[in-house]
Design a protein around this motif. Sequence first.
Motif, PDB file in Angstrom:
ATOM      1  N   VAL A   1      31.032  27.929  39.795  1.00 24.46           N
ATOM      2  CA  VAL A   1      32.534  27.603  39.574  1.00 24.46           C
ATOM      3  C   VAL A   1      32.683  28.442  38.183  1.00 24.46           C
ATOM      4  O   VAL A   1      31.773  28.309  37.268  1.00 24.46           O
ATOM      5  CB  VAL A   1      32.027  26.014  39.473  1.00 24.46           C
ATOM      6  CG1 VAL A   1      33.475  25.740  38.749  1.00 24.46           C
ATOM      7  CG2 VAL A   1      32.070  25.379  40.526  1.00 24.46           C
ATOM      8  N   SER A   2      33.843  28.765  37.607  1.00 23.22           N
ATOM      9  CA  SER A   2      33.675  29.250  36.155  1.00 23.22           C
ATOM     10  C   SER A   2      35.581  29.832  36.237  1.00 23.22           C
ATOM     11  O   SER A   2      35.982  29.320  36.524  1.00 23.22           O
ATOM     12  CB  SER A   2      33.872  30.960  37.080  1.00 23.22           C
ATOM     13  OG  SER A   2      34.685  31.841  35.972  1.00 23.22           O
ATOM     14  N   VAL A   3      35.338  28.808  35.375  1.00 21.78           N
ATOM     15  CA  VAL A   3      36.458  28.303  35.000  1.00 21.78           C
ATOM     16  C   VAL A   3      37.840  29.269  34.610  1.00 21.78           C
ATOM     17  O   VAL A   3      38.674  29.426  34.743  1.00 21.78           O
ATOM     18  CB  VAL A   3      36.620  27.369  33.584  1.00 21.78           C
ATOM     19  CG1 VAL A   3      38.294  27.001  32.343  1.00 21.78           C
ATOM     20  CG2 VAL A   3      35.988  26.691  33.129  1.00 21.78           C
TER      21      VAL A   3
ATOM     22  N   THR B   1      29.354  21.266  28.975  1.00 23.13           N
ATOM     23  CA  THR B   1      28.238  22.169  27.902  1.00 23.13           C
ATOM     24  C   THR B   1      29.011  22.138  26.816  1.00 23.13           C
ATOM     25  O   THR B   1      27.908  22.705  26.165  1.00 23.13           O
ATOM     26  CB  THR B   1      28.079  23.605  28.925  1.00 23.13           C
ATOM     27  OG1 THR B   1      27.569  24.564  27.395  1.00 23.13           O
ATOM     28  CG2 THR B   1      30.067  24.108  29.410  1.00 23.13           C
ATOM     29  N   ASP B   2      30.534  22.099  26.400  1.00 17.61           N
ATOM     30  CA  ASP B   2      30.532  22.626  25.314  1.00 17.61           C
ATOM     31  C   ASP B   2      30.683  21.296  24.419  1.00 17.61           C
ATOM     32  O   ASP B   2      31.393  20.924  23.215  1.00 17.61           O
ATOM     33  CB  ASP B   2      32.484  22.550  25.286  1.00 17.61           C
ATOM     34  CG  ASP B   2      32.790  24.288  25.735  1.00 17.61           C
ATOM     35  OD1 ASP B   2      31.436  24.919  25.599  1.00 17.61           O
ATOM     36  OD2 ASP B   2      34.250  24.206  25.626  1.00 17.61           O
ATOM     37  N   MET B   3      29.877  19.723  25.253  1.00 14.38           N
ATOM     38  CA  MET B   3      29.879  18.979  24.622  1.00 14.38           C
ATOM     39  C   MET B   3      28.361  19.062  23.734  1.00 14.38           C
ATOM     40  O   MET B   3      27.776  17.697  23.844  1.00 14.38           O
ATOM     41  CB  MET B   3      30.679  17.468  24.800  1.00 14.38           C
ATOM     42  CG  MET B   3      31.550  17.537  24.702  1.00 14.38           C
ATOM     43  SD  MET B   3      32.240  17.208  22.835  1.00 14.38           S
ATOM     44  CE  MET B   3      31.789  16.020  22.397  1.00 14.38           C
TER      45      MET B   3
ATOM     46  N   THR C   1      22.998  23.737  32.050  1.00 12.47           N
ATOM     47  CA  THR C   1      22.583  24.366  33.501  1.00 12.47           C
ATOM     48  C   THR C   1      23.553  24.900  33.477  1.00 12.47           C
ATOM     49  O   THR C   1      23.499  26.244  34.608  1.00 12.47           O
ATOM     50  CB  THR C   1      23.267  23.502  34.720  1.00 12.47           C
ATOM     51  OG1 THR C   1      24.343  22.684  35.106  1.00 12.47           O
ATOM     52  CG2 THR C   1      21.655  22.127  35.104  1.00 12.47           C
ATOM     53  N   ILE C   2      24.810  25.306  32.225  1.00  6.23           N
ATOM     54  CA  ILE C   2      26.122  26.156  32.794  1.00  6.23           C
ATOM     55  C   ILE C   2      25.685  28.025  32.160  1.00  6.23           C
ATOM     56  O   ILE C   2      25.820  29.172  32.647  1.00  6.23           O
ATOM     57  CB  ILE C   2      27.303  25.757  31.917  1.00  6.23           C
ATOM     58  CG1 ILE C   2      27.848  24.319  32.682  1.00  6.23           C
ATOM     59  CG2 ILE C   2      28.603  27.015  32.854  1.00  6.23           C
ATOM     60  CD1 ILE C   2      28.013  24.342  34.204  1.00  6.23           C
ATOM     61  N   PHE C   3      25.181  27.450  30.754  1.00  8.13           N
ATOM     62  CA  PHE C   3      24.765  29.104  29.906  1.00  8.13           C
ATOM     63  C   PHE C   3      23.372  29.069  30.292  1.00  8.13           C
ATOM     64  O   PHE C   3      22.705  28.290  29.914  1.00  8.13           O
ATOM     65  CB  PHE C   3      25.660  28.692  28.556  1.00  8.13           C
ATOM     66  CG  PHE C   3      27.203  28.858  29.340  1.00  8.13           C
ATOM     67  CD1 PHE C   3      27.606  30.842  29.501  1.00  8.13           C
ATOM     68  CD2 PHE C   3      27.978  27.654  29.088  1.00  8.13           C
ATOM     69  CE1 PHE C   3      29.082  29.980  29.513  1.00  8.13           C
ATOM     70  CE2 PHE C   3      29.347  28.264  28.692  1.00  8.13           C
ATOM     71  CZ  PHE C   3      30.020  29.731  29.176  1.00  8.13           C
TER      72      PHE C   3
HETATM   73  C1  UD1 Z   1      35.051  28.799  29.480  1.00  8.90           C
HETATM   74  C2  UD1 Z   1      35.799  27.593  28.584  1.00  8.90           C
HETATM   75  C3  UD1 Z   1      34.064  27.533  27.716  1.00  8.90           C
HETATM   76  C4  UD1 Z   1      32.956  27.053  28.300  1.00  8.90           C
HETATM   77  C5  UD1 Z   1      33.385  27.227  30.072  1.00  8.90           C
HETATM   78  C6  UD1 Z   1      32.628  26.200  30.769  1.00  8.90           C
HETATM   79  C7  UD1 Z   1      37.820  28.659  27.981  1.00  8.90           C
HETATM   80  C8  UD1 Z   1      38.705  29.796  26.676  1.00  8.90           C
HETATM   81  N1  UD1 Z   1      36.508  28.655  27.478  1.00  8.90           N
HETATM   82  O1  UD1 Z   1      34.787  29.272  29.597  1.00  8.90           O
HETATM   83  O2  UD1 Z   1      34.820  27.145  26.113  1.00  8.90           O
HETATM   84  O3  UD1 Z   1      32.066  26.185  27.893  1.00  8.90           O
HETATM   85  O4  UD1 Z   1      34.903  27.350  30.619  1.00  8.90           O
HETATM   86  O5  UD1 Z   1      33.140  24.646  30.616  1.00  8.90           O
HETATM   87  O6  UD1 Z   1      38.372  27.950  28.165  1.00  8.90           O
HETATM   88  N2  UD1 Z   1      30.245  33.697  35.419  1.00  8.90           N
HETATM   89  C9  UD1 Z   1      29.743  34.308  36.179  1.00  8.90           C
HETATM   90  N3  UD1 Z   1      30.452  35.522  36.390  1.00  8.90           N
HETATM   91  C10 UD1 Z   1      31.839  35.658  36.120  1.00  8.90           C
HETATM   92  C11 UD1 Z   1      31.930  34.568  34.435  1.00  8.90           C
HETATM   93  C12 UD1 Z   1      31.909  33.252  34.765  1.00  8.90           C
HETATM   94  O7  UD1 Z   1      28.293  34.388  36.911  1.00  8.90           O
HETATM   95  O8  UD1 Z   1      32.412  36.350  36.659  1.00  8.90           O
HETATM   96  C13 UD1 Z   1      29.004  32.287  35.243  1.00  8.90           C
HETATM   97  C14 UD1 Z   1      28.679  32.553  33.214  1.00  8.90           C
HETATM   98  O9  UD1 Z   1      27.939  33.077  32.789  1.00  8.90           O
HETATM   99  C15 UD1 Z   1      28.896  30.425  33.524  1.00  8.90           C
HETATM  100  C16 UD1 Z   1      29.565  30.379  34.511  1.00  8.90           C
HETATM  101  O10 UD1 Z   1      29.696  31.041  35.379  1.00  8.90           O
HETATM  102  O11 UD1 Z   1      27.442  30.536  33.501  1.00  8.90           O
HETATM  103  C17 UD1 Z   1      31.189  29.543  34.050  1.00  8.90           C
HETATM  104  O12 UD1 Z   1      30.695  30.623  32.941  1.00  8.90           O
HETATM  105  P1  UD1 Z   1      32.724  30.013  32.956  1.00  8.90           P
HETATM  106  O13 UD1 Z   1      33.346  29.260  33.289  1.00  8.90           O
HETATM  107  O14 UD1 Z   1      33.580  31.611  33.272  1.00  8.90           O
HETATM  108  O15 UD1 Z   1      32.928  30.344  31.230  1.00  8.90           O
HETATM  109  P2  UD1 Z   1      34.325  30.924  30.651  1.00  8.90           P
HETATM  110  O16 UD1 Z   1      35.549  30.283  31.607  1.00  8.90           O
HETATM  111  O17 UD1 Z   1      34.295  32.164  30.122  1.00  8.90           O
END
Ligand code: UD1
Length: 430
Positions: A172-174, A315-317, A337-339
């Motif tokens: 899941v990626s934001v 994760t941001d909290m 679990t996210i980073f």
């Molecule tokens: C956004 C937020 C950040 C928050 C994070 C998780 C913004 C500007 N930033 O960051 O503050 O901490 O969501 O809620 O909104 N991943 C991959 N491949 C990718 C993309 C992500 O493996 O191509 C992984 C990342 O390493 C991480 C996880 O997915 O483990 C979640 O990351 P992601 O939701 O993408 O974070 P951001 O969108 O960068």
Amino acid sequence: MDSIRIRGGKPLYGKIEISGAKNAALPLMVASLLTDETVTLSNLPHVADISTLINLLCQHGADAKMNGQNDANGCTGGRTLAITARNITSTEAPYDIVRKMRAGALVMGPLLARVGKARVSLPGGCAIGTRPMNLHVSALEQMGAEINITGGYMDAVAKNGLRGAEIRFDTVSVGATENLLMAASLAKGTTVLENAAKEPEITDLIKLLRQMGADIEGDETDRLVIRGVDKLHGAQHRVMPDRIETGTYAIAAVITGGRLELTNTEAGLIRSVLDILIEAGAEIVITTDGLIVSRTGPGVRGVDIMTMPYPGYPTDMQAQMMALMTICDGAAMITETIFENRFMHVPELARLGANITVHGHSALVRGVNRLVGAQVMATDLRASVSLVLAGLAAEGETVINRVYHLDRGYERLEEKLAACGADIERIMAV
Ligand code: UD1
């Protein structure tokens, strides 16, 4: 570099107005690249990341007016930003900007959809982990883009435009969900995003895209269906309240044993955080434009947390809740679990007297009776604010160095806290 000095131990009482959400505002601003008409955003926070992104959008050819003034570089004096990307004059998002702020990489999808090419710097690693771009890249490739990664840049072209695709994200990626939502809105045909992020900032982006003429279904679910349209148009939108700022000040009330009213926000955005605070001994009263947070008893109970995608604990909290748990009765297990590397605040909290042991992705926090002020170093945005929270609770003086991280995401932090009785000041670097 500026630092912040806090003389801790004072309960905070008063009212704090919550700003617009940085993490919602950034993708909303990027969405303006999808149209040659004007996108106007209100309730923008005054934080450094907003100015950085304005600079990036302007160098793509957009015109940015803050409160009606053409002040693309300063741009910190207003809350209403009108962005018009009539013509895209450059499709390059340079390293110098994207390395400072990963959200800069979100321009890739919109530029590909609008003009068929984009050259975007890889954001690179950052303090909290490697943060790859593979999900963004492979999803855009499934939509017909060819992407070569060389010399630290993602060179992307979509010779025949982007076309709809069925995409399933492994993680899941934001950011990837936002990038693809924007790209798919202007693509040919229907795109389905499975295992999409459901964060409220995604819902805010969908609201704006819909106002711009996009056809999107599935808000607040992990399956989004986007039927591409030929053209998107201008729109006006109010940025949602910052849920992370809301949660951070809620913890400030509890860690200092005070009572804060948080306005211009919504308790529903941080349900998972409030549930933990209630278990820890906080009282929460929901009001018409926010909430009131106070601590009911003399102590804080230890509560375990595990970060998860929304609606789970954010994760941001994580760092802020760890700061609170350092003074709990008993212990708390905090699992990230996210980073993979998001415990940079642990050694700094230890300098204030916290007792924390890290085992892989979990940190065992054994509560101590008191924290004592010390010099500490801010490492990333949320880690920095966890040190501010701990400093507010600590006896004596805490000096937090390298606070530029805080300025990326918290608007007038010292002012907002000082107005509620905190003894806090910024020491400007000479
Ligand atoms: C956004 C937020 C950040 C928050 C994070 C998780 C913004 C500007 N930033 O960051 O503050 O901490 O969501 O809620 O909104 N991943 C991959 N491949 C990718 C993309 C992500 O493996 O191509 C992984 C990342 O390493 C991480 C996880 O997915 O483990 C979640 O990351 P992601 O939701 O993408 O974070 P951001 O969108 O960068």
